[in-house]
Design an enzyme around this catalytic site. Structure first.
Site, PDB file in Angstrom:
ATOM      1  N   GLU A  58       0.827  -1.214   0.000  1.00 21.75           N
ATOM      2  CA  GLU A  58       0.000   0.000   0.000  1.00 21.75           C
ATOM      3  C   GLU A  58       0.859   1.261   0.000  1.00 21.75           C
ATOM      4  O   GLU A  58       0.530   2.240  -0.653  1.00 21.75           O
ATOM      5  CB  GLU A  58      -0.955   0.019   1.204  1.00 21.75           C
ATOM      6  CG  GLU A  58      -2.069  -1.012   1.133  1.00 21.75           C
ATOM      7  CD  GLU A  58      -3.020  -0.795  -0.047  1.00 21.75           C
ATOM      8  OE1 GLU A  58      -3.008   0.293  -0.648  1.00 21.75           O
ATOM      9  OE2 GLU A  58      -3.766  -1.733  -0.379  1.00 21.75           O
ATOM     10  N   CYS A 221     -18.726   1.217 -18.790  1.00 24.32           N
ATOM     11  CA  CYS A 221     -20.003   1.130 -18.064  1.00 24.32           C
ATOM     12  C   CYS A 221     -20.834  -0.082 -18.489  1.00 24.32           C
ATOM     13  O   CYS A 221     -21.518  -0.688 -17.659  1.00 24.32           O
ATOM     14  CB  CYS A 221     -20.810   2.405 -18.257  1.00 24.32           C
ATOM     15  SG  CYS A 221     -19.967   3.852 -17.615  1.00 24.32           S
ATOM     16  N   CYS A 224     -19.930  -3.020 -16.441  1.00 30.55           N
ATOM     17  CA  CYS A 224     -19.709  -2.756 -15.013  1.00 30.55           C
ATOM     18  C   CYS A 224     -20.658  -3.574 -14.125  1.00 30.55           C
ATOM     19  O   CYS A 224     -21.874  -3.597 -14.359  1.00 30.55           O
ATOM     20  CB  CYS A 224     -19.918  -1.266 -14.757  1.00 30.55           C
ATOM     21  SG  CYS A 224     -19.828  -0.843 -13.024  1.00 30.55           S
ATOM     22  N   CYS A 230     -25.755   2.848 -10.485  1.00 35.02           N
ATOM     23  CA  CYS A 230     -24.951   4.028 -10.807  1.00 35.02           C
ATOM     24  C   CYS A 230     -25.820   5.181 -11.295  1.00 35.02           C
ATOM     25  O   CYS A 230     -26.412   5.126 -12.368  1.00 35.02           O
ATOM     26  CB  CYS A 230     -23.907   3.661 -11.864  1.00 35.02           C
ATOM     27  SG  CYS A 230     -22.858   5.059 -12.274  1.00 35.02           S
TER      28      CYS A 230
HETATM   29 FE1  SF4 Z   1     -19.766   3.340 -15.345  1.00 40.36          FE
HETATM   30 FE2  SF4 Z   1     -20.935   3.873 -13.045  1.00 40.36          FE
HETATM   31 FE3  SF4 Z   1     -19.787   1.501 -13.394  1.00 40.36          FE
HETATM   32 FE4  SF4 Z   1     -18.298   3.676 -13.155  1.00 40.36          FE
HETATM   33  S1  SF4 Z   1     -19.606   2.802 -11.595  1.00 40.36           S
HETATM   34  S2  SF4 Z   1     -18.035   2.053 -14.695  1.00 40.36           S
HETATM   35  S3  SF4 Z   1     -19.544   5.208 -14.163  1.00 40.36           S
HETATM   36  S4  SF4 Z   1     -21.540   2.299 -14.509  1.00 40.36           S
END
Ligand code: SF4
Length: 414
Positions: A58, A221, A224, A230
Site C-alpha cells: 500500500e 459502463c 460494469c 450508478c
Molecule cells: Fe460506469 Fe458507473 Fe460503473 Fe463507473 S460505476 S463504470 S460510471 S456504470
C-alpha cells in the site's frame, strides 16, 4: 452544522446495499488481477505477516502505478520478508532499494515504523485502523483501513483516488472531491457500504473497479458489475429529468454534494462529469545547476563524484551530482561562476568557470515542482582529496552509480 446531504446522494436502501456488495464481490472473485501482495495476503496464515505485506504494497502504491510497483515489491519482500528484518535495515539500504520509485520519504517512514513496532510495541502490529493510524508513522487513514480490513478482517472502509471516482459516479457527487466536506461524506459512505463478512475483499474490489473499469477517461459502463446502482450512468442514459428526482432536485438548493451551479452537467462528458476537482495549483519552477565531475578510476573506467543530500526535505538522504539552486533569470556566465565557486569546495582547488562544459538541460517533474537541471560536465586530472567535513561524498563507477540511492532525475542527468 452543515445541512445533511439530500438522500439521493446516499445509500440508504438496505436491499440496494446488499445487492451492490453481492454484485461487486462476485465480479471481483472472477476478474481480479493476480498481484503478488494479494497472493501473499490470501495464503499467509500469520495475520501480522499478512499485514506487513499489505502495508508495504500500500505504501508503494501511493502515487505509483501497479506495473511499476510489482518489481520493487518483490525485491523488497525478498530482502526484508518480515517487519523484524526491515527494522534492522539501514536507511541507506532502504533508499537504494527505493531508488526510482519516487516520494522517498515513504520508504524512510516505513522503516521507522517497522523499528517502532519492534522496539516499542513488542513486535506486535496494531490491529485496528484507529490504532494503526495513531501509532505508526506514515500510516494515514487510507493505509490503516486497508491493512485492518485486508489483514485483520475489520469492517472498515477505505477511500483512495479510485474509490473517490467510483463513489462520486455512483451517487452523482459533483462538488469538489478534494474538499474535506466531500471526503468526509465519502468515508461515511465507504464505511456504510463495506461488506461485514468480507471487508478486505470488498475494499479491494471497489478499488479494483476504479482501477480497471471505472477508469478516469473511458469507463467501461456496459460491463460494469454495479451499473444498475450508478446514478451517473442513469443520468447519461436518461438525461434530465432523471429517474432519481431527489438528486436532480437538490442542485438548486445549494446542495453540498452537487456540482456547483456555475459548472452544470456537460452531456458530452457523460459519467466523467464526476468526480470534479478544484483546479490544481501550477507546480513551482525551480532551476538547479548540476555538475558531473569525472575522473579516470584505477582501471581506466570513468568515475563520477556524488554527494549526499541533507537528511530532511526533498529527496532526503539521496545522492546526487554536486548541485546548486539558481536564482531566476541568472545569465549563463553567472551560472558558471556560481557553480565553479560551489565546486571548489568539493575539489579542494579553484575551478575555472570556462572549464565547465554546458551539456544541456534535464527536466523532471516532482509532484509540486517543475525542476530543470542545467547540466555541466568537468573532467578532472589527477587525484582529488574529498573533504568529509562537507556532506558525505564518494567516487562511483557508472554501475555503482546505478546501484546507489540516486533519484530518477539524477539518472537522467548522467
Ligand atoms: Fe460506469 Fe458507473 Fe460503473 Fe463507473 S460505476 S463504470 S460510471 S456504470
Amino acid at each position: 452544522a452543515p445541512a445533511p446531504p439530500p438522500a439521493g446522494h446516499l445509500f440508504s436502501d438496505p436491499a440496494e446495499i446488499e445487492a451492490l456488495r453481492r454484485n461487486l464481490l462476485a465480479w471481483y472473485d472472477k476478474c481480479k488481477r493476480d498481484l503478488p501482495w494479494r497472493t501473499l495476503a490470501a495464503t499467509e496464515t500469520d495475520a501480522d505477516r499478512r499485514a506487513y505485506a499489505v502495508w508495504v504494497s500500500e505504501i508503494m502504491l501511493q502515487q505509483t502505478q501497479v506495473a511499476t510497483v510489482i518489481d520493487y515489491y518483490d525485491r523488497w519482500m525478498q530482502k526484508w520478508p518480515t517487519l523484524q528484518a526491515l527494522a534492522q535495515a539501514s536507511l541507506e539500504e532502504v533508499n537504494e532499494l527505493w531508488a526510482g520509485l519516487g516520494y522517498y520519504s515513504r520508504g524512510k517512514r516505513l522503516q521507522e515504523a517497522a523499528r517502532k513496532v519492534v522496539s516499542e510495541l513488542a513486535g506486535q502490529m496494531p490491529r485496528t485502523a484507529e490504532d494503526l493510524q495513531k501509532l505508526l508513522p506514515g500510516v494515514g487513514r487510507y493505509t490503516a483501513g486497508a491493512i485492518a480490513s485486508i489483514s485483520y478482517g475489520q469492517a472498515t472502509g477505505v477511500v483512495d483516488g479510485n474509490v473517490i471516482r467510483v463513489l462520486c459516479r455512483l451517487r452523482c457527487i459533483g462538488a469538489d472531491s478534494s474538499s474535506p466536506a466531500v471526503i468526509d461524506r465519502l468515508w461515511d459512505m465507504a464505511n456504510a457500504l463495506v461488506d461485514r463478512s468480507r471487508p478486505g475483499d470488498f475494499n479491494q474490489a471497489l478499488m479494483e473497479l476504479g482501477a480497471t473499469m471505472c477508469v478516469p477517461k473511458a469507463p467501461l459502463c456496459g460491463e460494469c458489475p454495479v451499473k444498475q446502482h450508478c446514478r451517473a450512468r442513469s443520468r447519461k442514459l436518461f438525461g434530465k429529468p432523471a429517474p432519481v428526482p431527489d438528486v436532480e432536485d437538490c442542485g438548486v438548493g445549494g446542495c453540498p454534494l452537487c456540482p456547483p451551479a456555475a459548472e452544470p452537467w456537460d452531456s458530452s462528458l457523460g459519467v466523467t462529469n464526476f468526480p470534479r476537482k478544484a483546479a490544481k495549483k501550477q507546480p513551482r519552477a525551480v532551476r538547479t545547476a548540476t555538475c558531473v565531475l569525472e575522473r579516470r578510476g584505477c582501471h581506466g573506467a570513468p568515475e563520477y563524484l556524488i554527494v549526499q543530500r541533507p537528511s530532511s526535505g526533498l529527496l532526503a538522504g539521496l545522492w546526487e551530482f554536486p548541485s546548486l539552486p539558481l536564482a531566476q533569470g541568472l545569465q549563463e556566465e553567472k551560472q558558471r561562476e556560481a557553480l565553479a565557486g560551489h565546486l571548489q569546495a568539493w575539489t579542494g582547488r579553484p575551478v575555472a568557470a570556462r572549464s565547465l562544459q554546458l551539456i544541456g538541460e534535464v527536466v523532471h517533474i516532482f509532484s509540486h515542482i517543475h525542476q530543470t537541471y542545467v547540466v555541466y560536465s568537468l573532467p578532472l586530472d589527477g587525484d582529488v582529496t574529498l573533504d568529509h567535513a562537507l556532506s558525505p561524498s564518494r567516487w562511483v563507477t557508472e554501475e555503482e552509480f546505478n546501484a546507489s540511492a540516486v533519484s530518477t532525475a539524477m539518472k537522467k542527468v548522467l
